[in-house]
Design a protein around this motif. Structure first.
Motif, PDB file in Angstrom:
ATOM      1  N   SER A  24       0.825  -1.209   0.000  1.00 20.31           N
ATOM      2  CA  SER A  24       0.000   0.000   0.000  1.00 20.31           C
ATOM      3  C   SER A  24       0.856   1.254   0.000  1.00 20.31           C
ATOM      4  CB  SER A  24      -0.934   0.009   1.208  1.00 20.31           C
ATOM      5  OG  SER A  24      -0.192  -0.047   2.417  1.00 20.31           O
ATOM      6  N   SER A  83       2.237   1.512  -3.902  1.00 16.15           N
ATOM      7  CA  SER A  83       1.344   1.536  -5.054  1.00 16.15           C
ATOM      8  C   SER A  83       1.261   2.928  -5.641  1.00 16.15           C
ATOM      9  CB  SER A  83      -0.057   1.053  -4.641  1.00 16.15           C
ATOM     10  OG  SER A  83       0.009  -0.278  -4.190  1.00 16.15           O
ATOM     11  N   GLN A 126      -0.676   1.048 -10.379  1.00 12.90           N
ATOM     12  CA  GLN A 126      -0.495  -0.127  -9.538  1.00 12.90           C
ATOM     13  C   GLN A 126      -1.586  -0.239  -8.478  1.00 12.90           C
ATOM     14  OE1 GLN A 126       1.719  -2.608  -9.810  1.00 12.90           O
ATOM     15  NE2 GLN A 126       2.431  -1.705 -11.705  1.00 12.90           N
ATOM     16  N   ALA A 127      -2.726   0.358  -8.725  1.00 13.88           N
ATOM     17  CA  ALA A 127      -3.803   0.328  -7.734  1.00 13.88           C
ATOM     18  C   ALA A 127      -4.297  -1.088  -7.493  1.00 13.88           C
ATOM     19  CB  ALA A 127      -4.953   1.224  -8.183  1.00 13.88           C
ATOM     20  N   ASP A 128      -4.168  -1.976  -8.513  1.00 19.03           N
ATOM     21  CA  ASP A 128      -4.664  -3.341  -8.371  1.00 19.03           C
ATOM     22  C   ASP A 128      -3.528  -4.326  -8.124  1.00 19.03           C
ATOM     23  OD1 ASP A 128      -3.477  -3.168 -10.832  1.00 19.03           O
ATOM     24  OD2 ASP A 128      -4.985  -4.400 -11.861  1.00 19.03           O
ATOM     25  N   LEU A 129      -2.413  -3.850  -7.582  1.00 21.83           N
ATOM     26  CA  LEU A 129      -1.270  -4.708  -7.307  1.00 21.83           C
ATOM     27  C   LEU A 129      -1.663  -5.816  -6.334  1.00 21.83           C
ATOM     28  CD1 LEU A 129       1.867  -4.923  -7.756  1.00 21.83           C
ATOM     29  CD2 LEU A 129       2.096  -3.676  -5.608  1.00 21.83           C
ATOM     30  N   LEU A 130      -1.324  -7.046  -6.674  1.00 19.51           N
ATOM     31  CA  LEU A 130      -1.550  -8.189  -5.792  1.00 19.51           C
ATOM     32  C   LEU A 130      -0.251  -8.480  -5.057  1.00 19.51           C
ATOM     33  CD1 LEU A 130      -3.667 -10.488  -8.155  1.00 19.51           C
ATOM     34  CD2 LEU A 130      -4.465  -8.997  -6.309  1.00 19.51           C
ATOM     35  N   GLY A 152       1.783  -6.591 -12.180  1.00 17.21           N
ATOM     36  CA  GLY A 152       0.839  -6.384 -11.088  1.00 17.21           C
ATOM     37  C   GLY A 152       0.914  -7.400  -9.980  1.00 17.21           C
ATOM     38  N   GLN A 201      -8.987 -14.155  -5.152  1.00 17.60           N
ATOM     39  CA  GLN A 201      -7.956 -13.409  -5.876  1.00 17.60           C
ATOM     40  C   GLN A 201      -6.843 -14.300  -6.417  1.00 17.60           C
ATOM     41  OE1 GLN A 201      -6.361 -10.115  -3.652  1.00 17.60           O
ATOM     42  NE2 GLN A 201      -8.374  -9.240  -3.200  1.00 17.60           N
ATOM     43  N   GLU A 236      -6.502 -14.850 -10.344  1.00 13.52           N
ATOM     44  CA  GLU A 236      -5.941 -13.688 -11.034  1.00 13.52           C
ATOM     45  C   GLU A 236      -4.446 -13.575 -10.748  1.00 13.52           C
ATOM     46  OE1 GLU A 236      -5.393 -10.263 -13.269  1.00 13.52           O
ATOM     47  OE2 GLU A 236      -6.996 -11.774 -13.286  1.00 13.52           O
ATOM     48  N   ARG A 253      -1.519 -13.730 -13.671  1.00 11.16           N
ATOM     49  CA  ARG A 253      -0.488 -12.703 -13.861  1.00 11.16           C
ATOM     50  C   ARG A 253       0.909 -13.306 -13.773  1.00 11.16           C
ATOM     51  NH1 ARG A 253      -2.623  -7.428 -10.368  1.00 11.16           N
ATOM     52  NH2 ARG A 253      -4.780  -7.451 -11.126  1.00 11.16           N
TER      53      ARG A 253
END
Length: 473
Positions: free
Chosen positions: A103, A106, A110-114, A419, A448, A451, A455
């Motif tokens: 967090s 990001s 990169q808002a959807d970085l896992l 990501g 999650q 996904e 990636r």
């Protein structure tokens, strides 16, 4: 080049927009500004850094030239690139192995970085309800309890006693998470230049704490059953001052030391009078079968200090941990904890006590969640990344995955662009480890995981296609 150090320094380096050379220059500039690189420090050779980050050599050359033009580094043919004597000076900082939460990294795009570097339970709506219920009475007291809320220390002592380790409340010190407990122990028993023994690979937070205390680190190699007593015995003549072990569901490999080996290990450290940390933070996450007794049960008044936490069992946000120490080692630890903070947060301790009164339910619920996530991740990896090999562990929350490459660290930097944030296994060694492994936690919400693996597969396929160095700067 120290690949582990530079990987830690440049973790998440490509988070800002712009060309790759500018991103790399910016990351190095930040390291100098923050004090992680000091005047005179050498930067890696262009080709070596390009290999580590999976870039073209020309990208690294351009980044170095940019820094040189701004006065941050000096470049001289034959002697390499060094931080400039006129660069801003800050207090020296360690290049921490411990990942910074995603967090804080990001940036744009990169808002959807896992994030597969931090392994903590997801805070669900059901958890929030339970936390609200457990907070009854959390704000009734305002006293200092440097060693912990008395009722919580009594409960924890009883828990250890029921599980085969006779303990009095006076032997329990409540801390702000297991990391504080490990750090306090390291600061108490280690001085600059002292030798510390740790499993290798091992928990990165322990590596950081021991290095911060000024210790020299030596790794104890792991076998299929964890650290062998013979390897510890061979290191004792070197004069170690502290040992760190995770006998149950070792982080990151998941190994479990058998009882016969635990008994020998306990005898060795006790006979040597050697303080030894037994990390219990994953002990509640077994997937079935019988768990071996704690190492300390074989020498209850020996030299083993147990460290526990609620972070892996319920919620890391409580920042609630504890240590159980033999009476002979208590005075120095009591002083260290008192000096550190006059006592951990009372509301967290009250909430923890209320939660622990239903410990059996907490354990069962957490195990069910972790087993489901583990099985999901195992199935997905075997289907979509069959080249990656691993042995599903009997407990804990990690897969220790072997990749068919000698540059897994480069892949972690590469995967960030797809990501997914990864932690290279080589960074969990006390020295050089083969750069072939990843630690993959199965703590993301199960929905999650498909996904995340998709990636990873896309990143891996592109990584393999481009070979040892990226062709596009």
């Amino acid at each position: 080049m120290d690949r582990v150090r530079w990987s830690a320094l440049l973790m998440g380096w490509g988070k800002e927009p712009g060309p790759r050379y500018a991103q790399l220059a910016g990351a190095l500039r930040d390291c100098i500004r923050d004090g992680q690189l000091r005047a005179g420090d050498a930067l890696p050779a262009e080709r070596r850094l390009a290999e580590l980050l999976h870039l073209s050599r020309s990208t690294v050359v351009t980044a170095y030239d940019t820094l040189a033009g701004e006065g941050w580094v000096t470049r001289r043919q034959g002697s390499g690139t060094h931080v400039s004597p006129t660069a801003p000076r800050q207090a020296a900082l360690l290049a921490l192995r411990s990942p910074v939460p995603a967090s804080t990294l990001s940036g744009e795009g990169q808002a959807d970085l896992l994030d597969l570097t931090i392994a903590v339970p997801t805070l669900t709506p059901a958890h929030r309800v339970r936390l609200e219920q457990a907070s009854a009475g959390a704000f009734a007291d305002s006293a200092y309890y440097p060693l912990g809320l008395p009722e919580l220390r009594v409960f924890l002592a009883g828990l250890y006693t029921r599980e085969g380790l006779p303990t009095t409340p006076e032997q329990v010190i409540v801390t702000s998470g297991a990391q504080q407990a490990i750090t306090l122990i390291a600061q108490t028993f280690l001085g600059r230049g002292d030798l510390a023994l740790l499993e290798t690979p091992t928990y990165f937070g322990a590596i950081d704490a021991f290095r911060a205390a000024g210790a020299e680190l030596r790794g104890l190699r792991l076998g299929p059953e964890g650290v062998s007593p013979d390897s510890l015995h061979a290191a004792l003549p070197l004069g170690p001052r502290l040992v760190f072990l995770t006998p149950t569901f070792q982080n990151p490999t998941g190994t479990v030391i058998p009882p016969r080996m635990r008994e020998r290990l306990a005898a060795l450290v006790t006979d040597a009078g050697l303080p030894t940390i037994e990390d219990d933070t994953l002990i509640d996450l077994g997937f079935g079968g019988t768990t071996a007794p704690r190492l300390s049960t074989f020498a209850p008044q020996g030299t083993v200090i147990n460290v526990g936490s609620l972070s892996k069992l319920f919620w890391a946000g409580l920042r609630l941990g504890w240590l159980r120490a033999p009476t002979s080692l208590l005075p120095a630890l009591v002083q260290a904890k008192t000096l550190a903070d006059f006592g951990s947060a009372l509301p967290s301790q009250v909430i923890a006590l209320n939660l622990l009164r239903d410990l059996d339910t907490l354990r069962e619920e957490r195990r069910e969640t972790v087993i489901t996530a583990r099985d999901t991740l195992v199935d997905l990896l075997r289907k979509h990344l069959p080249e990656w090999t691993f042995t599903p562990p009997p407990g804990g929350q990690f897969l220790w995955v072997q990749l068919p490459t000698r540059n897994a660290t480069a892949f972690t930097h590469f995967a960030y662009r797809f990501g997914v944030r990864l932690f290279p296994g080589a960074s969990m060694g006390t020295g050089e480890l083969p750069d072939t492994s990843l630690r993959l936690p199965f703590t993301l919400p199960p929905e999650q995981l498909p996904e995340a693996v998709a990636r990873l597969r896309a990143a891996w396929e592109t990584f393999r296609e481009r070979g040892p160095g990226e062709r596009l700067a």
